[in-house]
Design an enzyme around this catalytic site. Structure first.
Site, short mmCIF file in Angstrom:
data_model
loop_
_atom_site.label_atom_id
_atom_site.label_comp_id
_atom_site.label_asym_id
_atom_site.label_seq_id
_atom_site.Cartn_x
_atom_site.Cartn_y
_atom_site.Cartn_z
N GLY A 121 6.57 5.13 8.42
CA GLY A 121 5.78 6.60 8.23
C GLY A 121 5.89 7.36 9.58
O GLY A 121 6.82 7.11 10.34
N SER A 122 4.94 8.06 10.01
CA SER A 122 4.78 8.83 10.94
C SER A 122 4.63 8.07 12.24
O SER A 122 4.08 6.96 12.21
CB SER A 122 3.76 9.94 10.80
OG SER A 122 2.61 9.33 10.85
N THR A 123 5.30 8.63 13.32
CA THR A 123 4.82 7.78 14.74
C THR A 123 3.46 7.60 14.96
O THR A 123 3.11 6.67 15.58
CB THR A 123 5.72 8.40 15.83
OG1 THR A 123 7.20 8.27 15.39
CG2 THR A 123 5.67 8.10 17.27
N LYS A 153 0.90 -1.28 -0.05
CA LYS A 153 -0.10 0.17 0.00
C LYS A 153 0.91 1.25 -0.08
O LYS A 153 1.60 1.78 1.08
CB LYS A 153 -0.88 0.01 1.15
CG LYS A 153 -2.24 0.63 1.18
CD LYS A 153 -2.31 2.07 0.73
CE LYS A 153 -1.94 3.14 1.64
NZ LYS A 153 -1.80 4.71 1.29
N GLY A 182 1.92 4.99 13.12
CA GLY A 182 2.74 3.59 13.55
C GLY A 182 1.94 3.14 14.86
O GLY A 182 1.58 2.07 14.92
N GLU A 198 9.02 1.37 11.14
CA GLU A 198 10.10 2.45 10.86
C GLU A 198 9.50 3.79 10.94
O GLU A 198 8.74 4.05 10.01
CB GLU A 198 10.73 2.06 9.69
CG GLU A 198 12.28 2.68 9.86
CD GLU A 198 12.34 3.83 9.16
OE1 GLU A 198 12.48 4.87 9.60
OE2 GLU A 198 12.55 3.64 7.81
N GLU A 203 9.29 16.11 14.57
CA GLU A 203 9.93 16.00 13.21
C GLU A 203 9.44 17.02 12.36
O GLU A 203 8.24 17.12 12.14
CB GLU A 203 9.36 14.59 12.79
CG GLU A 203 10.15 13.97 11.76
CD GLU A 203 9.96 12.57 11.29
OE1 GLU A 203 8.81 12.30 11.02
OE2 GLU A 203 11.24 12.12 11.03
N CYS A 234 13.48 10.17 7.24
CA CYS A 234 13.34 10.13 8.57
C CYS A 234 14.74 10.06 9.69
O CYS A 234 14.63 10.46 10.69
CB CYS A 234 12.74 8.74 9.08
SG CYS A 234 13.39 7.45 8.19
#
Ligand code: NAD
Length: 505
Positions: free
Chosen positions: A234-236, A181, A239, A256, A391, A290
């Site tokens: 991707g973003s935390t 995806k 996640g 990650e 970030e 990242c």
């Protein structure tokens, strides 16, 4: 929209599958629509998972001898290498990487990283016979690594092909089926990977790609009862959501996530190396990596000198046309990302930090269209400011002061993230001592962005879960089975006496 804009469909069970709705793919440098892509739905996600499951159960790939799997994967890697220019073209017009960076990093790394896993398929120890065990009864044992089944790979827009390969490579090497995806903005290089894989002999259904919004299509894959593993970059916050969705079926998860890399510049650093290196560490691909080194920690008494030299070198960066090999810095991915970066800069100013270079959109006719942020240097940053904690994902380097080494290590580690860190020093022993104290998955000494497929990559703390790359990346895509073969034979010698005191006869 130009009349010759090409439309692309998804890739399910070896066929192109279109959808009623479409998403536009815009070049971040020009805002022009360069392609359209089918917008998939939850039903498409379900169809892709069903195709992946059927392919897995058929054994056409999952039961193929590892050396034969390896041969197919090597062919795929070779084809990617042959199509490098076409893949670069797709990449730069979708995610705004400059042609030099896409050739060197985004796409350039992809075939070799894939090849690493292709070759690992042939050399990995899939099965190991353990010698005769005497206790508790005589036995011989086999340790076997088997594929998990269906793996979902949810991939962001910054390095779609490469980050996709970090998941697809080990998953396929291990015999799994995969549903990718990609981000809605950048599906085309991964779509081409699926087509290449089929052309090189990968059976239908083993590698599928569905498009569509993350919160519906991505979330469906994360929660799907027939998906055995979800691998995400991707973003935390997303996640965390993926982990929550995956928990319903206790599926395996690797994540990650974000980073806030600290670059520790020691007082013995070679400033020619450290200044260029710090800018390379932060500004490559407009800071949208990242593992970028976004916080530069500088000894107090060198602060002004280092800032002057940073400003001098960063002023020379050439921002603009991504198709020009002379361009150093391209746009950011979207208007939303540009606005987000600029709002972080507003917050830094109101927190008392100083923007000493850049800080806005570049001026001029070349920048009327596109999503631009100038290379930006922010000084007088303290580690408690939002700009040092969140970030940013833009070309923004924060420069912080430290008093002594202990203070530098404390500030470097004072972050929810722990993906990357680095040390600039001419004294390797001293630099390694600092590296030992940094809580990050990768620490670079006198360099940055050095990612080797044979070496593990991943995060401490909220930067992630598990490791991608390196030989153990394959472990993340296998189940370990222990087969125990009893050798005692006679019933009276068996351990059954622990329960049954009477012999059977
Ligand atoms: P994101 O985390 O929202 O998206 C990454 C991928 O996840 C995309 O494919 C997206 O469609 C999918 N997704 C989104 N919501 C989902 C959900 N609920 N369930 C399943 N999948 C979902 O990242 P973004 O919006 O593209 O960027 C936002 C911020 O994330 C950036 O500003 C940056 O700070 C960070 N980011 C980090 C990385 C990285 O490499 N670690 C990459 C991209 C973005």
């Amino acid at each position: 929209m130009a009349a010759d804009v090409k439309h692309y469909a998804m890739f399910i069970d070896g066929k192109h599958v279109d959808a009623a709705e479409v998403d536009e793919i815009r070049d971040p440098a020009t805002e022009e629509v360069v392609a359209t892509i089918a917008r998939g739905s939850v039903e498409h996600a379900d169809a892709a998972v069903a195709a992946a499951r059927a392919a897995f159960e058929s054994g056409s790939w999952s039961k193929m001898a590892p050396a034969d799997r390896s041969a197919v994967l090597v062919k795929i890697a070779d084809r990617m290498g042959q199509e490098l220019d076409e893949l670069v073209e797709l990449e730069i017009h979708a995610n705004g990487a400059t042609v030099r960076q896409a050739t060197g990093f985004h796409i350039g790394y992809a075939p070799t990283h894939f090849l690493y896993f292709a070759e690992l398929a042939a050399t990995y120890q899939w099965e190991q016979q353990v010698g005769t065990q005497a206790y508790p009864t005589m036995s011989t044992n086999i340790i076997r690594h088997e594929p998990l089944g269906v793996c979902a790979a949810i991939v962001p827009w910054n390095f779609p092909l490469l980050l996709g390969i970090w998941k697809v490579g080990p998953a396929l090497a291990a015999g799994n089926s995969v549903v990718i995806k990609p981000d809605e903005k950048t599906p085309l290089t991964l779509l081409r990977l699926c087509e290449i894989a089929k052309e090189c002999g990968l059976p239908d259904g083993v590698l599928n790609l569905v498009t569509g919004p993350g919160p519906t299509v991505g979330a469906r894959l994360a929660e799907h009862p027939d998906v055995d593993k979800v691998a995400f970059t991707g973003s935390t916050p997303v996640g965390r959501e993926i982990m929550r969705l995956a928990s319903a079926t206790v599926k395996k998860v690797s994540l990650e996530l974000g980073g806030k890399g600290a670059q520790v510049l020691l007082d013995d650093a070679d400033l020619d190396v450290a200044i260029d290196g710090a800018l390379f560490g932060c500004m490559l691909y407009s800071g949208q990596i990242c593992e970028s080194g976004t916080r530069l920690l500088v000894p107090e008494d060198m602060y002004d000198l280092v800032v002057d030299r940073l400003v001098d070198r960063a002023s020379a960066l050439k921002i603009g046309d991504t198709t020009d090999f002379d361009t150093d810095v391209g746009p950011v991915i979207s208007a939303r990302q540009r606005d987000r970066v600029l709002s972080f800069l507003d917050s830094a100013r109101s927190d008392g930090a100083k923007v000493v270079l850049g800080g806005g959109a570049p001026q001029g006719a070349a920048f009327e269209k596109g999503y631009w942020v100038e290379p930006t240097i922010v000084t007088e940053v303290t580690n408690d400011m939002e700009i040092a904690r969140e970030e940013i994902f833009g070309p923004v380097l924060c420069v912080l002061r430290y008093t002594d080494e202990a203070d530098a290590v404390r500030q470097a580690n004072d972050s929810q993230y722990g993906l990357s860190a680095g040390v600039w020093s001419t004294d390797y022993e001293r630099a390694v001592e600092i590296a030992d104290q940094l809580r990050a998955g990768t620490v670079w000494i006198n360099n940055w962005h050095q990612i080797d497929p044979a070496l593990p990559f991943g995060g401490y703390k909220q930067s992630g879960l598990g490791r991608e790359l390196g030989p153990h990346a394959l472990d993340e895509y296998t189940e370990t089975k222990h087969v125990h073969i009893d050798l005692t034979q006679k019933v009276e010698r068996h351990i059954f006496g622990a329960l049954l005191s009477e012999p059977p006869h």
